[in-house]
Design a protein around this motif. Structure first.
Motif, PDB file in Angstrom:
ATOM      1  N   HIS A   1       8.468   5.393   2.785  1.00  0.00           N
ATOM      2  CA  HIS A   1       7.310   5.448   3.681  1.00  0.00           C
ATOM      3  C   HIS A   1       6.121   6.213   3.134  1.00  0.00           C
ATOM      4  O   HIS A   1       5.245   6.611   3.884  1.00  0.00           O
ATOM      5  N   GLY A   2       6.077   6.428   1.848  1.00  0.00           N
ATOM      6  CA  GLY A   2       4.910   7.068   1.251  1.00  0.00           C
ATOM      7  C   GLY A   2       4.907   8.571   1.420  1.00  0.00           C
ATOM      8  O   GLY A   2       5.895   9.181   1.804  1.00  0.00           O
ATOM      9  N   ARG A   3       3.748   9.173   1.139  1.00  0.00           N
ATOM     10  CA  ARG A   3       3.628  10.626   1.180  1.00  0.00           C
ATOM     11  C   ARG A   3       3.621  11.161   2.608  1.00  0.00           C
ATOM     12  O   ARG A   3       2.973  10.581   3.475  1.00  0.00           O
ATOM     13  N   PHE A   4       4.289  12.273   2.796  1.00  0.00           N
ATOM     14  CA  PHE A   4       4.196  12.979   4.068  1.00  0.00           C
ATOM     15  C   PHE A   4       4.787  14.373   3.921  1.00  0.00           C
ATOM     16  O   PHE A   4       5.509  14.663   2.970  1.00  0.00           O
ATOM     17  N   ARG A   5       4.453  15.235   4.852  1.00  0.00           N
ATOM     18  CA  ARG A   5       4.938  16.614   4.855  1.00  0.00           C
ATOM     19  C   ARG A   5       6.197  16.680   5.715  1.00  0.00           C
ATOM     20  O   ARG A   5       6.180  16.391   6.900  1.00  0.00           O
TER      21      ARG A   5
ATOM     22  N   LEU B   1       0.805  -1.210   0.000  1.00  0.00           N
ATOM     23  CA  LEU B   1       0.000   0.000   0.000  1.00  0.00           C
ATOM     24  C   LEU B   1       0.844   1.269   0.000  1.00  0.00           C
ATOM     25  O   LEU B   1       0.427   2.290  -0.518  1.00  0.00           O
ATOM     26  N   THR B   2       2.017   1.234   0.599  1.00  0.00           N
ATOM     27  CA  THR B   2       2.878   2.417   0.598  1.00  0.00           C
ATOM     28  C   THR B   2       3.803   2.344  -0.610  1.00  0.00           C
ATOM     29  O   THR B   2       4.503   1.371  -0.808  1.00  0.00           O
ATOM     30  N   ARG B   3       3.766   3.369  -1.405  1.00  0.00           N
ATOM     31  CA  ARG B   3       4.629   3.416  -2.578  1.00  0.00           C
ATOM     32  C   ARG B   3       5.738   4.432  -2.329  1.00  0.00           C
ATOM     33  O   ARG B   3       5.576   5.366  -1.550  1.00  0.00           O
ATOM     34  N   PRO B   4       6.878   4.276  -2.978  1.00  0.00           N
ATOM     35  CA  PRO B   4       7.963   5.228  -2.749  1.00  0.00           C
ATOM     36  C   PRO B   4       7.621   6.598  -3.323  1.00  0.00           C
ATOM     37  O   PRO B   4       6.769   6.740  -4.199  1.00  0.00           O
ATOM     38  N   ASN B   5       8.300   7.602  -2.826  1.00  0.00           N
ATOM     39  CA  ASN B   5       8.093   8.969  -3.282  1.00  0.00           C
ATOM     40  C   ASN B   5       8.917   9.231  -4.538  1.00  0.00           C
ATOM     41  O   ASN B   5      10.025   8.720  -4.675  1.00  0.00           O
ATOM     42  N   PHE B   6       8.357  10.047  -5.419  1.00  0.00           N
ATOM     43  CA  PHE B   6       9.052  10.385  -6.647  1.00  0.00           C
ATOM     44  C   PHE B   6       9.339  11.880  -6.782  1.00  0.00           C
ATOM     45  O   PHE B   6      10.163  12.262  -7.595  1.00  0.00           O
ATOM     46  N   PHE B   7       8.646  12.715  -5.988  1.00  0.00           N
ATOM     47  CA  PHE B   7       8.824  14.157  -6.091  1.00  0.00           C
ATOM     48  C   PHE B   7       8.962  14.791  -4.709  1.00  0.00           C
ATOM     49  O   PHE B   7       8.322  14.374  -3.762  1.00  0.00           O
TER      50      PHE B   7
ATOM     51  N   ILE C   1       7.054  21.760   2.494  1.00  0.00           N
ATOM     52  CA  ILE C   1       7.877  20.841   1.726  1.00  0.00           C
ATOM     53  C   ILE C   1       7.310  19.450   1.931  1.00  0.00           C
ATOM     54  O   ILE C   1       7.270  18.942   3.049  1.00  0.00           O
ATOM     55  N   ASP C   2       6.823  18.854   0.830  1.00  0.00           N
ATOM     56  CA  ASP C   2       6.176  17.547   0.878  1.00  0.00           C
ATOM     57  C   ASP C   2       6.956  16.545   0.042  1.00  0.00           C
ATOM     58  O   ASP C   2       7.553  16.894  -0.986  1.00  0.00           O
ATOM     59  N   LEU C   3       6.915  15.297   0.455  1.00  0.00           N
ATOM     60  CA  LEU C   3       7.405  14.193  -0.363  1.00  0.00           C
ATOM     61  C   LEU C   3       6.190  13.509  -0.971  1.00  0.00           C
ATOM     62  O   LEU C   3       5.314  13.059  -0.251  1.00  0.00           O
ATOM     63  N   TYR C   4       6.110  13.454  -2.288  1.00  0.00           N
ATOM     64  CA  TYR C   4       4.996  12.791  -2.987  1.00  0.00           C
ATOM     65  C   TYR C   4       5.510  11.610  -3.742  1.00  0.00           C
ATOM     66  O   TYR C   4       6.495  11.599  -4.338  1.00  0.00           O
TER      67      TYR C   4
END
Length: 127
Positions: A107-111, A19-25, A124-127
């Motif tokens: 760990h997926g998306r987070f701020r 369910l958790t995908r890596p961040n790309f941006f 600054i967010d990781l998406y």
């Protein structure tokens, strides 16, 4: 009975990891009241390449200082300071920072950062 519980736990862990995908941006948002906001998307692979390049350059600098630095030092205080410099490795620090950033990506998306100062907002967010 315990074997069944262990299998269910293992299936739950697999499902959670799917369910958790890596961040790309890495997305930087700057907002000011009364003005249009600025959004800066930075691909994560560019940051990883930047960390790798900086680590390589710092390693090259360390090797140069280590090889040629000893021949130019004649003072005992300078030799002591040189020994402390060799113990502190910028390339190892950059490598550690790169590994931490790689783990954060998993760990997926987070701020990562949220700063609000009255009218100004920076995210600054990781998406």
């Amino acid at each position: 009975m315990t074997l069944m519980l262990m299998m269910k736990k293992r299936e739950g862990l697999k499902l959670k990891s799917l369910l958790t995908r890596p961040n790309f941006f890495l997305i930087i948002r700057i907002k000011q009241e009364g003005r249009r906001g600025i959004v800066i998307p930075v691909p994560v692979w560019i940051l990883e390449e930047l960390f790798n390049t900086l680590a390589d350059l710092s390693l090259l600098g360390e090797i140069t200082v280590f090889r040629f630095g000893k021949s130019f030092i004649h003072n005992s205080k300078a030799k002591h300071a040189y020994a402390k410099f060799i113990d502190l490795s910028p390339s190892k620090a950059l490598e550690t920072f790169r590994e931490v950033f790689g783990e954060l990506r998993k760990h997926g998306r987070f701020r990562m950062l949220e700063v609000e100062d009255g009218k100004n907002k920076i995210y600054i967010d990781l998406y």
